[in-house]
Design a protein around this motif. Structure first.
Motif, PDB file in Angstrom:
ATOM      1  N   VAL A   8      22.176   6.100 -27.256  1.00 59.71           N
ATOM      2  CA  VAL A   8      21.465   5.474 -28.369  1.00 59.71           C
ATOM      3  C   VAL A   8      22.404   4.459 -28.996  1.00 59.71           C
ATOM      4  CG1 VAL A   8      20.349   5.827 -30.607  1.00 59.71           C
ATOM      5  CG2 VAL A   8      20.126   7.564 -28.811  1.00 59.71           C
ATOM      6  N   ARG A   9      21.965   3.198 -29.039  1.00 59.14           N
ATOM      7  CA  ARG A   9      22.807   2.157 -29.616  1.00 59.14           C
ATOM      8  C   ARG A   9      22.141   1.599 -30.863  1.00 59.14           C
ATOM      9  NH1 ARG A   9      25.381  -1.531 -25.434  1.00 59.14           N
ATOM     10  NH2 ARG A   9      27.003   0.031 -25.601  1.00 59.14           N
ATOM     11  N   GLY A  10      22.902   1.521 -31.939  1.00 54.40           N
ATOM     12  CA  GLY A  10      22.427   0.887 -33.163  1.00 54.40           C
ATOM     13  C   GLY A  10      23.138  -0.438 -33.319  1.00 54.40           C
ATOM     14  N   ASP A  11      22.370  -1.508 -33.398  1.00 54.44           N
ATOM     15  CA  ASP A  11      22.959  -2.848 -33.503  1.00 54.44           C
ATOM     16  C   ASP A  11      22.960  -3.287 -34.960  1.00 54.44           C
ATOM     17  OD1 ASP A  11      23.696  -5.495 -33.419  1.00 54.44           O
ATOM     18  OD2 ASP A  11      22.456  -5.977 -31.679  1.00 54.44           O
ATOM     19  N   TRP A  12      24.149  -3.419 -35.510  1.00 54.14           N
ATOM     20  CA  TRP A  12      24.334  -3.749 -36.918  1.00 54.14           C
ATOM     21  C   TRP A  12      24.759  -5.209 -37.088  1.00 54.14           C
ATOM     22  CZ3 TRP A  12      28.362  -1.455 -40.793  1.00 54.14           C
ATOM     23  CH2 TRP A  12      27.776  -1.271 -42.060  1.00 54.14           C
ATOM     24  N   ALA A  45      29.562   8.842 -31.865  1.00 57.02           N
ATOM     25  CA  ALA A  45      29.506  10.291 -31.986  1.00 57.02           C
ATOM     26  C   ALA A  45      28.603  10.868 -30.910  1.00 57.02           C
ATOM     27  CB  ALA A  45      28.990  10.696 -33.362  1.00 57.02           C
ATOM     28  N   PHE A  46      28.913  12.101 -30.535  1.00 54.53           N
ATOM     29  CA  PHE A  46      28.063  12.877 -29.636  1.00 54.53           C
ATOM     30  C   PHE A  46      27.295  13.891 -30.477  1.00 54.53           C
ATOM     31  CE2 PHE A  46      31.229  11.500 -26.503  1.00 54.53           C
ATOM     32  CZ  PHE A  46      30.419  11.184 -25.419  1.00 54.53           C
ATOM     33  N   PHE A  47      26.034  14.089 -30.124  1.00 55.68           N
ATOM     34  CA  PHE A  47      25.195  15.076 -30.800  1.00 55.68           C
ATOM     35  C   PHE A  47      24.547  15.975 -29.756  1.00 55.68           C
ATOM     36  CE2 PHE A  47      25.410  11.472 -33.617  1.00 55.68           C
ATOM     37  CZ  PHE A  47      25.495  12.027 -34.895  1.00 55.68           C
ATOM     38  N   ILE A 107      36.429  10.557 -24.784  1.00 55.69           N
ATOM     39  CA  ILE A 107      35.018  10.757 -24.433  1.00 55.69           C
ATOM     40  C   ILE A 107      34.884  11.949 -23.492  1.00 55.69           C
ATOM     41  CG2 ILE A 107      33.098   9.731 -23.126  1.00 55.69           C
ATOM     42  CD1 ILE A 107      33.862   7.059 -24.472  1.00 55.69           C
ATOM     43  N   ASN A 108      35.745  12.045 -22.523  1.00 51.92           N
ATOM     44  CA  ASN A 108      35.748  13.171 -21.585  1.00 51.92           C
ATOM     45  C   ASN A 108      35.938  14.489 -22.331  1.00 51.92           C
ATOM     46  OD1 ASN A 108      35.678  14.367 -19.034  1.00 51.92           O
ATOM     47  ND2 ASN A 108      37.896  14.284 -18.843  1.00 51.92           N
ATOM     48  N   ASN A 109      36.940  14.543 -23.236  1.00 51.19           N
ATOM     49  CA  ASN A 109      37.205  15.757 -24.010  1.00 51.19           C
ATOM     50  C   ASN A 109      36.000  16.140 -24.856  1.00 51.19           C
ATOM     51  OD1 ASN A 109      39.750  15.775 -22.937  1.00 51.19           O
ATOM     52  ND2 ASN A 109      40.776  15.012 -24.762  1.00 51.19           N
ATOM     53  N   ALA A 110      35.379  15.147 -25.498  1.00 51.95           N
ATOM     54  CA  ALA A 110      34.235  15.414 -26.368  1.00 51.95           C
ATOM     55  C   ALA A 110      33.072  16.000 -25.568  1.00 51.95           C
ATOM     56  CB  ALA A 110      33.815  14.138 -27.078  1.00 51.95           C
ATOM     57  N   ILE A 111      32.837  15.450 -24.384  1.00 52.24           N
ATOM     58  CA  ILE A 111      31.742  15.979 -23.531  1.00 52.24           C
ATOM     59  C   ILE A 111      32.054  17.422 -23.149  1.00 52.24           C
ATOM     60  CG2 ILE A 111      30.656  15.792 -21.255  1.00 52.24           C
ATOM     61  CD1 ILE A 111      30.784  12.731 -21.586  1.00 52.24           C
ATOM     62  N   PHE A 130      24.616  10.335 -27.205  1.00 54.51           N
ATOM     63  CA  PHE A 130      25.776   9.555 -27.628  1.00 54.51           C
ATOM     64  C   PHE A 130      25.278   8.391 -28.469  1.00 54.51           C
ATOM     65  CE2 PHE A 130      28.852   6.042 -26.825  1.00 54.51           C
ATOM     66  CZ  PHE A 130      29.959   6.627 -27.421  1.00 54.51           C
ATOM     67  N   VAL A 131      25.758   8.319 -29.713  1.00 55.50           N
ATOM     68  CA  VAL A 131      25.354   7.254 -30.621  1.00 55.50           C
ATOM     69  C   VAL A 131      26.484   6.242 -30.729  1.00 55.50           C
ATOM     70  CG1 VAL A 131      24.750   6.695 -33.010  1.00 55.50           C
ATOM     71  CG2 VAL A 131      23.786   8.731 -31.923  1.00 55.50           C
TER      72      VAL A 131
END
Length: 99
Positions: A42-46, A69-71, A90-94, A6-7
């Motif tokens: 995975v967190r990207g801090d912008w 997004a999920f990968f 989030i539940n649906n995506a998983i 999860f990004v």
């Protein structure tokens, strides 16, 4: 089992990101959901400009955040979520990505 990543691209100045974090990503249900499905976070801090994050977002034709997004191996291009997250989404995506 498939590895699911999860990004979360976020920033301190992004109000929607903070909303998502407080109301969805940090909720016990979502934390449990991610943990129970062994999701790698995975967190990207912008908060400060970052060329790598710029390039990553440009690959998805996105120029702003939040970006979530999920990968997985079956979704190498990512399953991109809406900007305003919900536990249900989030539940649906998983469930989709686990199939």
């Amino acid at each position: 089992a498939t590895d699911i990543v999860f990004v979360d691209i976020t920033a301190d100045w992004c109000a929607t990101c903070q909303f998502n974090k407080i109301n969805v990503l940090n909720s016990k249900n979502v934390i449990d959901l991610l943990k129970n499905n062994n999701v790698i976070l995975v967190r990207g801090d912008w908060t400060k400009p970052n060329k790598n994050i710029n390039n990553f977002l440009n690959n998805y034709n996105r120029f702003g955040i939040p970006f979530n997004a999920f990968f997985s191996s079956s979704y190498p291009e990512g399953l991109i979520l809406s900007e305003l997250l919900s536990e249900k989404e989030i539940n649906n995506a998983i469930n989709i990505i686990k199939k």
